[in-house]
Every structure is written in C-alpha cells, then in structure tokens.
Design a protein around this motif. Structure first.
Motif, PDB file in Angstrom:
ATOM      1  N   ASN A 114      12.952  21.981  -8.536  1.00  0.00           N
ATOM      2  CA  ASN A 114      12.424  22.915  -9.524  1.00  0.00           C
ATOM      3  C   ASN A 114      11.070  22.403 -10.003  1.00  0.00           C
ATOM      4  O   ASN A 114      10.986  21.379 -10.681  1.00  0.00           O
ATOM      5  N   ASN A 115       9.997  23.113  -9.670  1.00  0.00           N
ATOM      6  CA  ASN A 115       8.654  22.641 -10.006  1.00  0.00           C
ATOM      7  C   ASN A 115       8.351  22.682 -11.499  1.00  0.00           C
ATOM      8  O   ASN A 115       7.335  22.127 -11.937  1.00  0.00           O
ATOM      9  N   SER A 116       9.198  23.324 -12.286  1.00  0.00           N
ATOM     10  CA  SER A 116       8.959  23.362 -13.727  1.00  0.00           C
ATOM     11  C   SER A 116       9.462  22.099 -14.424  1.00  0.00           C
ATOM     12  O   SER A 116       9.158  21.883 -15.598  1.00  0.00           O
ATOM     13  N   LEU A 117      10.231  21.271 -13.713  1.00  0.00           N
ATOM     14  CA  LEU A 117      10.769  20.042 -14.292  1.00  0.00           C
ATOM     15  C   LEU A 117       9.888  18.855 -13.919  1.00  0.00           C
ATOM     16  O   LEU A 117       8.984  18.965 -13.094  1.00  0.00           O
ATOM     17  N   ASN A 118      10.166  17.700 -14.519  1.00  0.00           N
ATOM     18  CA  ASN A 118       9.278  16.547 -14.392  1.00  0.00           C
ATOM     19  C   ASN A 118       9.828  15.489 -13.441  1.00  0.00           C
ATOM     20  O   ASN A 118      11.035  15.213 -13.437  1.00  0.00           O
ATOM     21  N   GLU A 119       8.917  14.883 -12.688  1.00  0.00           N
ATOM     22  CA  GLU A 119       9.230  13.740 -11.833  1.00  0.00           C
ATOM     23  C   GLU A 119       8.325  12.562 -12.232  1.00  0.00           C
ATOM     24  O   GLU A 119       7.198  12.771 -12.696  1.00  0.00           O
ATOM     25  N   PHE A 120       8.813  11.327 -11.982  1.00  0.00           N
ATOM     26  CA  PHE A 120       8.084  10.142 -12.406  1.00  0.00           C
ATOM     27  C   PHE A 120       8.115   9.074 -11.316  1.00  0.00           C
ATOM     28  O   PHE A 120       9.162   8.831 -10.711  1.00  0.00           O
ATOM     29  N   ALA A 121       6.975   8.430 -11.082  1.00  0.00           N
ATOM     30  CA  ALA A 121       6.916   7.285 -10.179  1.00  0.00           C
ATOM     31  C   ALA A 121       7.459   6.057 -10.903  1.00  0.00           C
ATOM     32  O   ALA A 121       7.136   5.819 -12.068  1.00  0.00           O
ATOM     33  N   ILE A 122       8.283   5.273 -10.202  1.00  0.00           N
ATOM     34  CA  ILE A 122       8.909   4.099 -10.810  1.00  0.00           C
ATOM     35  C   ILE A 122       8.439   2.799 -10.158  1.00  0.00           C
ATOM     36  O   ILE A 122       8.127   1.826 -10.833  1.00  0.00           O
ATOM     37  N   ASP A 123       8.366   2.761  -8.805  1.00  0.00           N
ATOM     38  CA  ASP A 123       8.037   1.508  -8.134  1.00  0.00           C
ATOM     39  C   ASP A 123       7.490   1.796  -6.741  1.00  0.00           C
ATOM     40  O   ASP A 123       7.792   2.833  -6.131  1.00  0.00           O
ATOM     41  N   LEU A 124       6.679   0.864  -6.234  1.00  0.00           N
ATOM     42  CA  LEU A 124       6.169   0.884  -4.873  1.00  0.00           C
ATOM     43  C   LEU A 124       6.422  -0.459  -4.214  1.00  0.00           C
ATOM     44  O   LEU A 124       6.401  -1.493  -4.876  1.00  0.00           O
ATOM     45  N   ASP A 125       6.635  -0.437  -2.892  1.00  0.00           N
ATOM     46  CA  ASP A 125       6.774  -1.681  -2.138  1.00  0.00           C
ATOM     47  C   ASP A 125       6.321  -1.424  -0.701  1.00  0.00           C
ATOM     48  O   ASP A 125       6.254  -0.280  -0.247  1.00  0.00           O
ATOM     49  N   LEU A 126       5.989  -2.497   0.022  1.00  0.00           N
ATOM     50  CA  LEU A 126       5.546  -2.435   1.409  1.00  0.00           C
ATOM     51  C   LEU A 126       6.382  -3.359   2.264  1.00  0.00           C
ATOM     52  O   LEU A 126       6.808  -4.424   1.800  1.00  0.00           O
ATOM     53  N   ASP A 127       6.599  -2.984   3.546  1.00  0.00           N
ATOM     54  CA  ASP A 127       7.252  -3.904   4.463  1.00  0.00           C
ATOM     55  C   ASP A 127       6.204  -4.537   5.381  1.00  0.00           C
ATOM     56  O   ASP A 127       4.994  -4.290   5.255  1.00  0.00           O
ATOM     57  N   ASP A 128       6.647  -5.369   6.322  1.00  0.00           N
ATOM     58  CA  ASP A 128       5.724  -6.101   7.188  1.00  0.00           C
ATOM     59  C   ASP A 128       4.988  -5.207   8.176  1.00  0.00           C
ATOM     60  O   ASP A 128       3.995  -5.626   8.782  1.00  0.00           O
ATOM     61  N   ASP A 129       5.467  -3.980   8.367  1.00  0.00           N
ATOM     62  CA  ASP A 129       4.824  -3.030   9.270  1.00  0.00           C
ATOM     63  C   ASP A 129       3.923  -2.051   8.533  1.00  0.00           C
ATOM     64  O   ASP A 129       3.500  -1.036   9.105  1.00  0.00           O
ATOM     65  N   GLU A 130       3.623  -2.349   7.270  1.00  0.00           N
ATOM     66  CA  GLU A 130       2.751  -1.528   6.427  1.00  0.00           C
ATOM     67  C   GLU A 130       3.350  -0.167   6.084  1.00  0.00           C
ATOM     68  O   GLU A 130       2.626   0.769   5.707  1.00  0.00           O
ATOM     69  N   ASN A 131       4.670  -0.026   6.231  1.00  0.00           N
ATOM     70  CA  ASN A 131       5.331   1.170   5.711  1.00  0.00           C
ATOM     71  C   ASN A 131       5.449   1.054   4.192  1.00  0.00           C
ATOM     72  O   ASN A 131       5.676  -0.038   3.660  1.00  0.00           O
ATOM     73  N   LEU A 132       5.290   2.166   3.529  1.00  0.00           N
ATOM     74  CA  LEU A 132       5.326   2.198   2.070  1.00  0.00           C
ATOM     75  C   LEU A 132       6.648   2.787   1.599  1.00  0.00           C
ATOM     76  O   LEU A 132       7.125   3.782   2.144  1.00  0.00           O
ATOM     77  N   TYR A 133       7.225   2.173   0.581  1.00  0.00           N
ATOM     78  CA  TYR A 133       8.455   2.666  -0.038  1.00  0.00           C
ATOM     79  C   TYR A 133       8.142   3.058  -1.471  1.00  0.00           C
ATOM     80  O   TYR A 133       7.439   2.335  -2.188  1.00  0.00           O
ATOM     81  N   ALA A 134       8.669   4.199  -1.893  1.00  0.00           N
ATOM     82  CA  ALA A 134       8.445   4.691  -3.249  1.00  0.00           C
ATOM     83  C   ALA A 134       9.780   5.006  -3.899  1.00  0.00           C
ATOM     84  O   ALA A 134      10.639   5.641  -3.289  1.00  0.00           O
TER      85      ALA A 134
END
Length: 210
Positions: A114-134
């Motif tokens: 539902n685009n009327s509701l709110n989302e929030f970023a909490i954390d980021l991390d990277l692995d050895d292959d430069e993949n990003l986790y959110a």
C-alpha cells in the motif's frame, strides 16, 4: 561542520569509514529553507576535508532522510533512507548506489503493498561479492509492520526479497548481520498477540538464497 545553505538545521544519521580512510556520512539537509529536507550524502578524505556531497529529493515540499550508509572495496557508496515519491504517498525506502565521485549509479525503491503507508530503512550490509543486503521495516496493512530483507547484486537487481510477519501485528526489525557463508541473520521485536501486549525478540536466519 557541514551546512550547504547555512540557513536551516541539518542532521546526520549514519557514518562509515572505508579502508583508505575516507569517511561517508548520510542524513538530511534543507537546500531551500522551506522547512523540508533532502537526503544528503557527504564524502570526506582521511584528513577530514569535504571532498564532495550529493542531495536527493523526489518531490519538493517533502522531507527525505538518509539513515544508513556503507561503502564497498571499489569505492562505491550505498546510502539508504526514507523518501516520499509523491505528496499523497507514504514514505518508501530509497537505496542509492554512488560511484567514488558521488555520481548516481542506480536507485532502488522498496514499498509494501500500500503506497499510502510508510516504509523505513533499518540497516545495510555487503558480502564479499559486493552484493548489498537491506533490512527494511514495511507496512502491508494499516496498524501492522513487517521485516523485509532484500539481496541486491552490484547492478541493483533484486535477487530476492523475503518478509517476516508473526501475526499481522507490530514486527519491528532492528539489526542485521551476514556470516562468511552468506547466511543472513536479522533481529528485532515482534508482538505475537494482536492489539495490546508485550514484545518478544524475533531472530530470523536466511540462507544465501533467501
């Protein structure tokens, strides 16, 4: 100190230092002195000199906040925060990849159903292959929030996204870590009973395929 306009408050929310001594900061800055803010990412060298900065705002008269920042071994910078895509929408999670000169490489938007509701970023991390986790806090229904964990490749493509919902109540993620095998561990709070009640720890492990 950093204040591009010098006419309003600025707030920093996260900081990261790479192996070369560069320091990256994200937060929010007002450019127009109109009471609204843009997501700000700042790069400093090892001596504390400001090298460059970048602002991001999707619409005017809305506040965008950078809350998380990390960099990889190739000098790329990843900022995440909360942004409005429209004045009638709720906040969405915005993830931006910059190159070492703070030129935008790609942006990824994360929403609930539902685009009327709110989302929030909490954390980021990277692995050895430069993949990003959110790790994000999302709302798929009014009154309830869920964990959302995403894995993105270096091109910004979402490899997988998985969500944790205990009982349609308040599931609030707080932190994330990745081990050497690519397993992802997220933790936070959960309320198993709907309505009023007490929070419990919730710890979730995902393998590298989500």
């Amino acid at each position: 100190a950093f204040d591009s306009a010098g006419t309003s408050d600025g707030e920093a929310y996260d900081i990261y230092a790479d192996n070369n001594g560069n320091v990256f900061v994200t937060g929010m800055i007002s450019q127009l002195n109109n009471g609204y803010y843009d997501m700000a990412t700042i790069k400093l060298d090892a001596k504390g000199n400001i090298v460059d900065w970048h602002y991001y705002g999707q619409v005017t008269n809305a506040t965008d906040i950078g809350t998380n920042i990390i960099a990889d071994n190739n000098g790329n910078i990843f900022s995440a925060g909360n942004s409005f895509s429209g004045l009638t929408n709720g906040q969405e999670v915005l993830i931006i990849k910059y190159n070492s000169s703070l030129d935008t490489v790609w942006t990824v938007h994360v929403n609930g159903t539902n685009n009327s509701l709110n989302e929030f970023a909490i954390d980021l991390d990277l692995d050895d292959d430069e993949n990003l986790y959110a790790l994000c806090r999302i709302q798929n229904s009014s009154g309830g929030t869920d964990y959302a964990t995403l894995k993105l490749n270096p091109n910004g493509e979402i490899l997988w996204r998985t969500e944790f919902n205990e009982n349609n109540g308040q599931d609030i993620p707080e932190d994330m870590v990745i081990d050497e095998n690519g397993n992802v561990f997220v933790t936070g709070r959960t309320r198993r009973a709907t309505g009023s009640g007490y929070n419990d720890f919730a710890i979730v492990k995902y393998n590298n395929a989500g």
